[in-house]
Design an enzyme around this catalytic site. Structure first.
Site, PDB file in Angstrom:
ATOM      1  N   LYS A  10       0.851  -1.205   0.000  1.00  0.00           N
ATOM      2  CA  LYS A  10       0.000   0.000   0.000  1.00  0.00           C
ATOM      3  C   LYS A  10       0.887   1.256   0.000  1.00  0.00           C
ATOM      4  CE  LYS A  10      -0.232  -0.409   5.029  1.00  0.00           C
ATOM      5  NZ  LYS A  10      -1.001  -0.980   6.144  1.00  0.00           N
TER       6      LYS A  10
ATOM      7  N   TYR B 152      15.120  31.399   3.134  1.00  0.00           N
ATOM      8  CA  TYR B 152      13.936  32.123   3.617  1.00  0.00           C
ATOM      9  C   TYR B 152      14.107  32.504   5.082  1.00  0.00           C
ATOM     10  CZ  TYR B 152      10.984  30.939  -0.427  1.00  0.00           C
ATOM     11  OH  TYR B 152      10.446  30.834  -1.673  1.00  0.00           O
TER      12      TYR B 152
HETATM   13  C1  LIG Z   1      -0.140  -1.944   6.806  1.00  0.00           C
HETATM   14  C2  LIG Z   1      -0.637  -3.259   7.271  1.00  0.00           C
HETATM   15  C3  LIG Z   1       0.232  -4.356   7.425  1.00  0.00           C
HETATM   16  C4  LIG Z   1       1.737  -4.242   7.271  1.00  0.00           C
HETATM   17  O1  LIG Z   1       2.286  -3.695   8.458  1.00  0.00           O
HETATM   18  P1  LIG Z   1       3.869  -3.577   8.662  1.00  0.00           P
HETATM   19  O2  LIG Z   1       4.026  -3.095  10.054  1.00  0.00           O
HETATM   20  O3  LIG Z   1       4.337  -2.584   7.659  1.00  0.00           O
HETATM   21  O4  LIG Z   1       4.435  -4.912   8.421  1.00  0.00           O
HETATM   22  C5  LIG Z   1      -0.316  -5.586   7.747  1.00  0.00           C
HETATM   23  N1  LIG Z   1      -1.647  -5.726   7.931  1.00  0.00           N
HETATM   24  C6  LIG Z   1      -2.503  -4.699   7.816  1.00  0.00           C
HETATM   25  C7  LIG Z   1      -3.956  -4.924   8.047  1.00  0.00           C
HETATM   26  C8  LIG Z   1      -2.033  -3.436   7.497  1.00  0.00           C
HETATM   27  O5  LIG Z   1      -2.888  -2.407   7.399  1.00  0.00           O
END
Ligand SMILES: *Cc1c(COP(=O)(O)O)cnc(C)c1O
Length: 364
Positions: A35, A251
């Site tokens: 994601k 700035y």
């Molecule tokens: C983002 C997510 C993961 C991965 O988590 P990490 O800490 O990056 O390994 C696993 N399960 C769900 C439901 C998530 O939202």
């Protein structure tokens, strides 16, 4: 190409996948969490590489992220995490994503759009964000199946696998107490990166690593897991100049040269994900020398102080692929009071990303 870019080391990704696989029993599959553009690393190239390395499934957070994988001809099962909103049912199914259900409204929307669709049900074992409460889980699954949907899996998510073993064990035990009779019937999964590394008993049918794939620690005390950060951020200077004592920079004129100093301007700024909070306190690296950020971080440029003159072909390391306290994603996150997850996902899409199959970088 722009004079600043990200280098993503696919061999380091393969290494991290080996580290993860070495922890798993045969029969436990991997849902690679890609994601947020694979935590800023570029979801499509990362997915192609992981697919080449035999990863079975992927997970994303939005329908659009899933659609992009389909456009890139990723044909693997792709899970849509979170909790499906009924309005997302149609586009999620059009892109053959596997919805996550924690409401009957969403289940009805999926069933109305595609009877027999494959879904996973999310159980809330203590995270308190999305998911069906455990006491209602059995009933919920029955209702969803009565709608004609194919419940392939049931899963949960840990709130503090990186820092609270007792709370994590409580969540796991509560989840297993309800789902144990379903072993073999539904695919059960729970473990994020931290749980994968710390709680073998949470591996079940699938693990869901995100951050560990990218070689970043999921929390404090994970520095010794043998993972390699896969991303480096580099830049050429666009201007190198000698300034006189009293010269102000950037700035607000928040930095004044104290003596004759060498200053380089790098073509990157907060719009690229280099936080403005690093004004007058961040660092970049030139070989083994740390160069302090002087003056404010602008939208598209920063200025750093050098030990001496360098050419425009010099290569500065803005993020080092290690755990350096000043220049790694992990160290900088600590400096800024946040976590590497956030800094990685803030790396702007406008930064060119270069994918390398070279030998992994040396580790700190
Ligand atoms: C983002 C997510 C993961 C991965 O988590 P990490 O800490 O990056 O390994 C696993 N399960 C769900 C439901 C998530 O939202």
């Amino acid at each position: 190409m722009r004079a600043t870019w990200l280098e993503i080391h696919l061999d380091a990704l393969a290494h991290n996948l080996r580290v993860i696989r070495a922890r798993l029993q045969p029969g436990t599959g991997i849902i690679a969490v890609i994601k947020a553009d694979a935590y800023g690393h570029g979801a499509v190239p990362i997915a192609h590489e992981l697919a080449r390395l035999g990863v079975e499934r992927f997970a994303v957070a939005t329908v659009e992220e899933g659609a992009r994988l389909r456009q890139a001809r990723i044909q693997h099962p792709v899970h849509l995490l979170g909790s499906l909103h009924p309005e997302e049912a149609a586009p999620a199914l059009e892109h053959a994503l596997i919805p996550t259900l924690s409401t009957l409204e969403a289940a009805r929307a999926v069933a109305a759009h595609r009877p027999g669709a494959t879904v996973h049900v999310k159980a809330d074992s203590g995270m308190g964000r999305v998911g069906v409460p455990l006491e209602a889980l059995r009933r919920f699954v029955e209702e969803v199946e009565a709608m004609g949907l194919e419940v392939e899996g049931v899963f949960t998510h840990f709130a503090s696998a990186d820092e609270d073993p007792a709370a994590t064990r409580r969540q796991l035990e509560a989840f297993l107490a309800v789902t144990a009779p379903w072993r073999g019937r539904y695919k059960l999964h729970a473990a994020n990166s931290a749980a994968l590394l710390r709680f073998p008993e949470a591996h079940l049918d699938f693990v869901r690593p995100g951050i560990a794939l990218y070689g970043l620690p999921p929390g404090e005390g994970f520095a010794r897991e043998g993972l390699w950060p896969i991303l480096a951020w580099k830049a050429h200077p666009t201007l190198v100049k000698r300034v006189q004592p009293g010269q102000r920079i950037g700035y607000g004129g928040t930095y004044t040269a104290q003596r004759e100093e060498w200053i380089a301007t790098l073509p990157l700024g907060y719009a690229d994900g280099f936080s403005r909070a690093l004004s007058n306190r961040g660092w970049v690296r030139l070989g083994s020398t740390y160069c302090p950020v002087v003056g404010r971080v602008s939208m598209d440029q920063i200025t750093v102080r050098l030990p001496g003159p360098v050419g425009l072909d010099a290569v500065f390391e803005v993020i080092t692929p290690d755990l350096d306290a000043r220049t790694s994603l992990t160290g900088r996150a600590a400096q800024l009071g946040t976590i590497p997850y956030e800094l990685a996902t803030l790396l702007s899409p406008r930064l060119p990303r270069v994918y390398l199959h070279a030998a992994p970088p040396t580790q700190a």
